[in-house]
Write a protein that holds these residues in place. Structure first.
Motif, PDB file in Angstrom:
ATOM      1  N   ILE A   3       0.069  -0.272  -3.254  1.00 48.17           N
ATOM      2  CA  ILE A   3      -0.100   1.004  -2.647  1.00 48.17           C
ATOM      3  C   ILE A   3       0.474   1.922  -4.294  1.00 48.17           C
ATOM      4  O   ILE A   3       1.196   1.682  -4.481  1.00 48.17           O
ATOM      5  CB  ILE A   3       0.730   1.319  -1.782  1.00 48.17           C
ATOM      6  N   PRO A   4      -0.014   3.244  -4.116  1.00 46.84           N
ATOM      7  CA  PRO A   4       0.170   3.522  -5.360  1.00 46.84           C
ATOM      8  C   PRO A   4       2.018   4.487  -5.240  1.00 46.84           C
ATOM      9  O   PRO A   4       2.473   3.924  -4.444  1.00 46.84           O
ATOM     10  CB  PRO A   4       0.095   5.293  -5.081  1.00 46.84           C
ATOM     11  N   VAL A   5       2.045   4.458  -6.507  1.00 52.77           N
ATOM     12  CA  VAL A   5       3.848   3.712  -7.258  1.00 52.77           C
ATOM     13  C   VAL A   5       4.255   5.394  -6.584  1.00 52.77           C
ATOM     14  O   VAL A   5       5.649   5.271  -6.139  1.00 52.77           O
ATOM     15  CB  VAL A   5       3.576   4.063  -8.602  1.00 52.77           C
ATOM     16  N   GLU A   6       3.760   6.008  -6.515  1.00 53.27           N
ATOM     17  CA  GLU A   6       4.207   7.647  -6.005  1.00 53.27           C
ATOM     18  C   GLU A   6       5.009   7.408  -4.811  1.00 53.27           C
ATOM     19  O   GLU A   6       5.803   8.050  -3.982  1.00 53.27           O
ATOM     20  CB  GLU A   6       3.720   9.215  -5.870  1.00 53.27           C
ATOM     21  N   ARG A   7       3.530   6.419  -3.776  1.00 50.03           N
ATOM     22  CA  ARG A   7       3.936   6.549  -2.434  1.00 50.03           C
ATOM     23  C   ARG A   7       5.291   5.534  -1.961  1.00 50.03           C
ATOM     24  O   ARG A   7       6.001   5.510  -1.653  1.00 50.03           O
ATOM     25  CB  ARG A   7       2.582   5.902  -2.041  1.00 50.03           C
ATOM     26  N   VAL A   8       5.619   4.295  -2.848  1.00 52.06           N
ATOM     27  CA  VAL A   8       6.370   3.254  -2.722  1.00 52.06           C
ATOM     28  C   VAL A   8       7.790   4.431  -3.323  1.00 52.06           C
ATOM     29  O   VAL A   8       8.687   4.404  -2.615  1.00 52.06           O
ATOM     30  CB  VAL A   8       6.030   1.983  -3.649  1.00 52.06           C
ATOM     31  N   LYS A   9       8.052   5.347  -4.389  1.00 54.90           N
ATOM     32  CA  LYS A   9       9.217   5.718  -4.691  1.00 54.90           C
ATOM     33  C   LYS A   9       9.336   6.592  -3.088  1.00 54.90           C
ATOM     34  O   LYS A   9       9.965   6.920  -2.613  1.00 54.90           O
ATOM     35  CB  LYS A   9       8.794   6.691  -5.700  1.00 54.90           C
ATOM     36  N   ALA A  10       8.419   7.599  -2.354  1.00 55.93           N
ATOM     37  CA  ALA A  10       8.329   8.440  -2.013  1.00 55.93           C
ATOM     38  C   ALA A  10       8.838   8.181  -0.392  1.00 55.93           C
ATOM     39  O   ALA A  10      10.262   8.361   0.208  1.00 55.93           O
ATOM     40  CB  ALA A  10       7.243   9.310  -1.591  1.00 55.93           C
ATOM     41  N   ILE A  11       8.227   6.472  -0.401  1.00 53.97           N
ATOM     42  CA  ILE A  11       8.775   5.330   0.930  1.00 53.97           C
ATOM     43  C   ILE A  11      10.037   5.379   0.257  1.00 53.97           C
ATOM     44  O   ILE A  11      11.037   4.944   2.098  1.00 53.97           O
ATOM     45  CB  ILE A  11       8.355   4.842   1.480  1.00 53.97           C
ATOM     46  N   LYS A  12      10.703   5.379  -0.439  1.00 53.21           N
ATOM     47  CA  LYS A  12      11.786   4.383  -0.962  1.00 53.21           C
ATOM     48  C   LYS A  12      13.200   5.839  -0.242  1.00 53.21           C
ATOM     49  O   LYS A  12      14.418   5.210   0.352  1.00 53.21           O
ATOM     50  CB  LYS A  12      12.026   4.402  -2.162  1.00 53.21           C
ATOM     51  N   LYS A  13      12.241   7.182  -0.514  1.00 58.16           N
ATOM     52  CA  LYS A  13      13.029   8.736  -0.972  1.00 58.16           C
ATOM     53  C   LYS A  13      13.821   8.782   0.551  1.00 58.16           C
ATOM     54  O   LYS A  13      14.242   9.531   1.048  1.00 58.16           O
ATOM     55  CB  LYS A  13      13.086   9.097  -1.602  1.00 58.16           C
ATOM     56  N   GLY A  14      12.677   8.009   1.827  1.00 60.53           N
ATOM     57  CA  GLY A  14      12.332   8.541   3.068  1.00 60.53           C
ATOM     58  C   GLY A  14      11.629   8.915   3.308  1.00 60.53           C
ATOM     59  O   GLY A  14      11.753   9.091   4.933  1.00 60.53           O
ATOM     60  N   GLU A  15      10.289   9.342   2.883  1.00 60.85           N
ATOM     61  CA  GLU A  15       9.028   9.228   3.463  1.00 60.85           C
ATOM     62  C   GLU A  15       8.640   8.203   4.702  1.00 60.85           C
ATOM     63  O   GLU A  15       8.625   7.409   4.487  1.00 60.85           O
ATOM     64  CB  GLU A  15       8.494  10.194   2.484  1.00 60.85           C
ATOM     65  N   VAL A  16       7.889   8.915   5.547  1.00 57.47           N
ATOM     66  CA  VAL A  16       7.470   7.834   6.467  1.00 57.47           C
ATOM     67  C   VAL A  16       6.436   7.528   6.065  1.00 57.47           C
ATOM     68  O   VAL A  16       5.355   8.538   5.397  1.00 57.47           O
ATOM     69  CB  VAL A  16       7.697   8.605   8.007  1.00 57.47           C
ATOM     70  N   PRO A  17       6.016   6.330   6.127  1.00 60.36           N
ATOM     71  CA  PRO A  17       4.948   5.256   5.561  1.00 60.36           C
ATOM     72  C   PRO A  17       3.806   5.224   6.821  1.00 60.36           C
ATOM     73  O   PRO A  17       4.811   5.386   8.036  1.00 60.36           O
ATOM     74  CB  PRO A  17       5.648   3.855   5.254  1.00 60.36           C
ATOM     75  N   THR A  18       3.020   5.116   5.990  1.00 61.63           N
ATOM     76  CA  THR A  18       1.341   5.219   7.445  1.00 61.63           C
ATOM     77  C   THR A  18       1.506   3.899   7.410  1.00 61.63           C
ATOM     78  O   THR A  18       2.155   2.628   8.004  1.00 61.63           O
ATOM     79  CB  THR A  18       0.167   5.587   6.856  1.00 61.63           C
ATOM     80  N   ASP A  19       0.549   3.271   9.054  1.00 58.57           N
ATOM     81  CA  ASP A  19       0.712   2.388   9.350  1.00 58.57           C
ATOM     82  C   ASP A  19       0.411   1.196   8.477  1.00 58.57           C
ATOM     83  O   ASP A  19       1.069  -0.038   8.403  1.00 58.57           O
ATOM     84  CB  ASP A  19      -0.291   2.402  11.059  1.00 58.57           C
ATOM     85  N   MET A  20      -0.660   1.459   7.614  1.00 59.97           N
ATOM     86  CA  MET A  20      -1.166   0.663   6.410  1.00 59.97           C
ATOM     87  C   MET A  20      -0.139   0.143   5.474  1.00 59.97           C
ATOM     88  O   MET A  20       0.082  -0.851   5.350  1.00 59.97           O
ATOM     89  CB  MET A  20      -2.329   1.007   6.194  1.00 59.97           C
ATOM     90  N   GLU A  21       0.019   1.298   5.211  1.00 55.49           N
ATOM     91  CA  GLU A  21       1.703   1.168   4.240  1.00 55.49           C
ATOM     92  C   GLU A  21       3.075  -0.149   4.875  1.00 55.49           C
ATOM     93  O   GLU A  21       2.722  -0.678   3.931  1.00 55.49           O
ATOM     94  CB  GLU A  21       2.369   2.325   3.578  1.00 55.49           C
ATOM     95  N   VAL A  22       2.540   0.056   6.090  1.00 58.05           N
ATOM     96  CA  VAL A  22       4.385  -0.647   6.692  1.00 58.05           C
ATOM     97  C   VAL A  22       3.458  -1.546   6.647  1.00 58.05           C
ATOM     98  O   VAL A  22       4.031  -2.647   6.164  1.00 58.05           O
ATOM     99  CB  VAL A  22       4.152  -0.104   8.160  1.00 58.05           C
ATOM    100  N   TYR A  23       1.982  -2.608   6.882  1.00 59.35           N
ATOM    101  CA  TYR A  23       1.565  -3.735   7.548  1.00 59.35           C
ATOM    102  C   TYR A  23       1.590  -3.824   6.005  1.00 59.35           C
ATOM    103  O   TYR A  23       2.205  -5.448   5.235  1.00 59.35           O
ATOM    104  CB  TYR A  23       0.450  -3.820   7.434  1.00 59.35           C
ATOM    105  N   LYS A  24       1.383  -3.835   4.785  1.00 60.85           N
ATOM    106  CA  LYS A  24       0.808  -4.231   3.072  1.00 60.85           C
ATOM    107  C   LYS A  24       2.454  -4.328   3.027  1.00 60.85           C
ATOM    108  O   LYS A  24       2.727  -6.016   2.304  1.00 60.85           O
ATOM    109  CB  LYS A  24       0.353  -2.993   2.399  1.00 60.85           C
ATOM    110  N   LEU A  25       3.272  -3.844   2.583  1.00 59.82           N
ATOM    111  CA  LEU A  25       4.854  -3.707   2.199  1.00 59.82           C
ATOM    112  C   LEU A  25       5.494  -4.739   3.012  1.00 59.82           C
ATOM    113  O   LEU A  25       6.123  -5.535   2.561  1.00 59.82           O
ATOM    114  CB  LEU A  25       5.666  -2.728   2.321  1.00 59.82           C
TER     115      LEU A  25
END
Length: 72
Positions: A30-52
């Protein structure tokens, strides 16, 4: 306030396993920017949830084999 499962996995990777955002991004593909955004509270996609989730569980499994600890 209750944490979502994905944010809990991400916090576990960052704090318990002492990984950086870059390492989490590399392991989860997952791109670093998305990881940081998810940590800050953005809603992850289903694939991001699965990968994490997969990364968190695999590292927790390795940790339990090494130390005998289990996830709380």
């Amino acid at each position: 306030m209750r944490l979502t499962g994905t944010k809990r996995y991400l916090i576990e990777l960052l704090h318990m396993h002492k990984l950086t955002y870059e390492q989490v991004a590399k392991y989860s593909e997952i791109p670093v920017e998305r990881v940081k955004a998810i940590k800050k509270g953005e809603v992850p996609t289903d694939m991001e949830v699965y990968k994490l989730k997969q990364v968190a569980f695999s590292l927790s499994e390795l940790r339990s084999k090494d130390t005998g600890e289990t996830m709380d």
